[in-house]
Design an enzyme around this catalytic site. Structure first.
Site, PDB file in Angstrom:
ATOM      1  CE  LYS A 151      36.107  61.166  16.073  1.00 52.84           C
ATOM      2  NZ  LYS A 151      36.596  62.079  15.016  1.00 52.84           N
ATOM      3  CG  ASP A 176      39.599  63.723  15.644  1.00 50.53           C
ATOM      4  OD1 ASP A 176      39.699  64.964  15.725  1.00 50.53           O
ATOM      5  OD2 ASP A 176      39.024  63.135  14.697  1.00 50.53           O
ATOM      6  CD  GLU A 193      41.900  63.240  12.987  1.00 55.05           C
ATOM      7  OE1 GLU A 193      42.600  62.208  13.137  1.00 55.05           O
ATOM      8  OE2 GLU A 193      40.788  63.221  12.456  1.00 55.05           O
ATOM      9  CD  GLU A 230      38.089  65.414  10.176  1.00 53.10           C
ATOM     10  OE1 GLU A 230      38.878  64.713  10.833  1.00 53.10           O
ATOM     11  OE2 GLU A 230      36.856  65.281  10.241  1.00 53.10           O
ATOM     12  CG  ASP A 288      37.221  64.586   3.455  1.00 52.39           C
ATOM     13  OD1 ASP A 288      36.801  64.112   4.528  1.00 52.39           O
ATOM     14  OD2 ASP A 288      36.497  64.699   2.436  1.00 52.39           O
ATOM     15  CG  HIS A 312      38.375  62.601   7.536  1.00 54.41           C
ATOM     16  ND1 HIS A 312      37.288  63.060   6.806  1.00 54.41           N
ATOM     17  CD2 HIS A 312      37.893  62.233   8.732  1.00 54.41           C
ATOM     18  CE1 HIS A 312      36.204  62.986   7.552  1.00 54.41           C
ATOM     19  NE2 HIS A 312      36.533  62.485   8.729  1.00 54.41           N
TER      20      HIS A 312
HETATM   21 MG   LIG Z   1      38.808  63.719  12.627  1.00 50.49          MG
END
Ligand SMILES: [Mg+2]
Length: 431
Positions: A220, A248, A274, A300, A323, A350
């Site tokens: 992240k 992401d 992402e 997602e 997703d 995702h």
């Molecule tokens: Mg994500």
């Protein structure tokens, strides 16, 4: 004896994950992973279908109420009729002229339809005695295109083109089913990379990912650039030069900021970026993609097949991230898989959350067998959280998802968990 649908049995289930920073990212610092859960019950107590929407806590009661609002469309209906034409069932739910106002085809109501549609697919697969991926992968191309609502898609994908894609993949199906059973489907792990984890925990979990056989991890990013550069360095040192590290941003940036930030991270060679910006900003994604060297991934929070169509048409994405519970269930994800195949983009779902790994593995496996025919550049996200609450949890071995064999969609949460984690009166919350 014919069966009827008798009830949409709904429950608001929440897991207190925020206490451990599991799932924390730049936009979602304290998620309590939750499921607005539905059991489609029938006049035979043994024949039920399970489905859910994944949410991250507050608002799960709203999502649960939205599922309940669909009851008039199904209760009292003959089960064979409902399951026998899932394309028509999908259309009846999506095109309710009054409920449609709450979208159309987006947000809480659309996700509620997804939960119910997925629960019906769970029941259909159980009755067929097949895992969902296999049920889908053994349907004829004609049966599969009948699931898809081509309204709004035909400027990018017609029914005939979809048929052609599916027919082309048909001869190799059995070979790929065997391959899937032998090798599974490649996974990557996000477990090391939550933003709330310490540097030590990041390094340790990154090393463990390599030992566990993963070829890709994800971090992240997006809260602080200096932190991101340091964390990328730590992860790279832990995993070595060859393993892929995706990043992401969870929608954190404006377009210029995304370009600046990713230009600064480029020396670390991220595998993809992402959700760099708003999931609704198709042109913004296209601008970012043109300006940076890192491939762009999103999906997602992309709320329907029409937006996926535009992302593909405007060359805004390199990786399509479906997703299982954001759009209106299996049917709409079949449409999105076909769109991605038409545009030659790999689908890397995702997952994580609660139960998303369990559900989405079936869609990727179906994609491999009957649509794209390839696992190249394709990986399913894997996060090692909360699987113990499922009747048939995912199995990830040597960095790959093992193909499920149990009939159904793997959605079922154990009865004891449904008792204990029910919000607000289950013992986990009331104690
Ligand atoms: Mg994500």
């Amino acid at each position: 004896m014919s069966l009827n649908i008798t009830e949409l049995d709904c429950a608001d289930l929440r897991f207190p994950t925020s206490t451990e920073s599991d799932g924390s990212d730049a936009m979602n610092p304290d998620p309590d992973y939750s499921a607005a859960y539905v059991i489609v019950r029938t006049s035979d107590p043994e024949q039920n279908g399970h489905g859910f929407v994944f949410t991250i806590g507050r608002g799960n009661e709203v999502q649960t109420a939205a599922i309940r609002a669909l009851e008039p469309h199904l209760v009292g209906m003959d089960l064979e009729t409902v399951l026998g034409d899932m394309g028509e069932t999908w259309r009846r739910l999506v095109h309710d002229s009054q409920l449609r106002w709450l979208g159309p085809e987006k947000g809480v109501m659309h996700m509620a339809i997804g939960a119910v549609v997925n629960a019906l697919w769970d029941l259909k697969a159980r009755r067929a005695g097949l895992p969902l991926w296999q049920l889908l992968a053994e349907m004829s191309p004609e049966e599969l295109v009948d699931l898809v609502d081509f309204r709004y898609l035909t400027d990018a994908l017609t029914r005939d083109e979809a048929l052609e894609i599916l027919a082309k993949a048909e001869p190799g199906r059995q070979h790929r089913i065997d391959q899937l059973r032998n090798n599974g489907f490649p996974a990557y792990t996000t477990t090391p990379g939550w933003l709330g984890y310490s540097d030590e925990k990041l390094a340790q979990l990154s090393r463990e990912a390599v030992v566990d056989g993963f070829t890709q991890i994800k971090l992240k990013v997006g809260a602080n650039l200096a932190d991101d550069q340091r964390r990328m360095g730590i992860a790279r040192a832990a995993v070595g030069p060859d393993l892929r590290i995706a990043v992401d941003a969870n929608q954190r940036w404006d377009v210029p900021e995304a370009i600046e930030w990713m230009t600064a991270l480029a020396p670390h060679e991220p595998y993809w970026i992402e959700e760099p910006t708003s999931p609704d900003d198709i042109l913004g994604h296209a601008s970012i993609r043109r300006a940076i060297s890192t491939p762009v991934a999103t999906g997602e929070h992309v709320h329907n097949r029409v937006m996926f169509k535009q992302l593909l048409q405007s060359q805004a994405v390199d990786f399509v991230q479906i997703d299982a519970t954001r759009v209106a269930g299996v049917n709409e994800n079949v449409a999105i898989l076909l769109l991605a195949a038409k545009y030659g983009k790999p689908v890397c779902p995702h997952a994580g959350g609660v139960g998303l790994c369990e559900l989405v593995q079936h869609l990727s496996m179906f994609d491999f067998v009957a649509v794209s025919g390839s696992v190249e550049d394709r990986v399913i996200e894997y996060v090692d959280h909360l699987h113990e609450h499922f009747a048939t949890p995912v199995v990830v071995r040597d960095g790959s998802y093992v193909a499920p064999t149990t009939p159904g969609s793997s959605a079922e949460i154990l009865p004891l968990t449904r008792e204990r984690f029910r919000f607000p009166d289950g013992e986990v919350w009331s104690g």
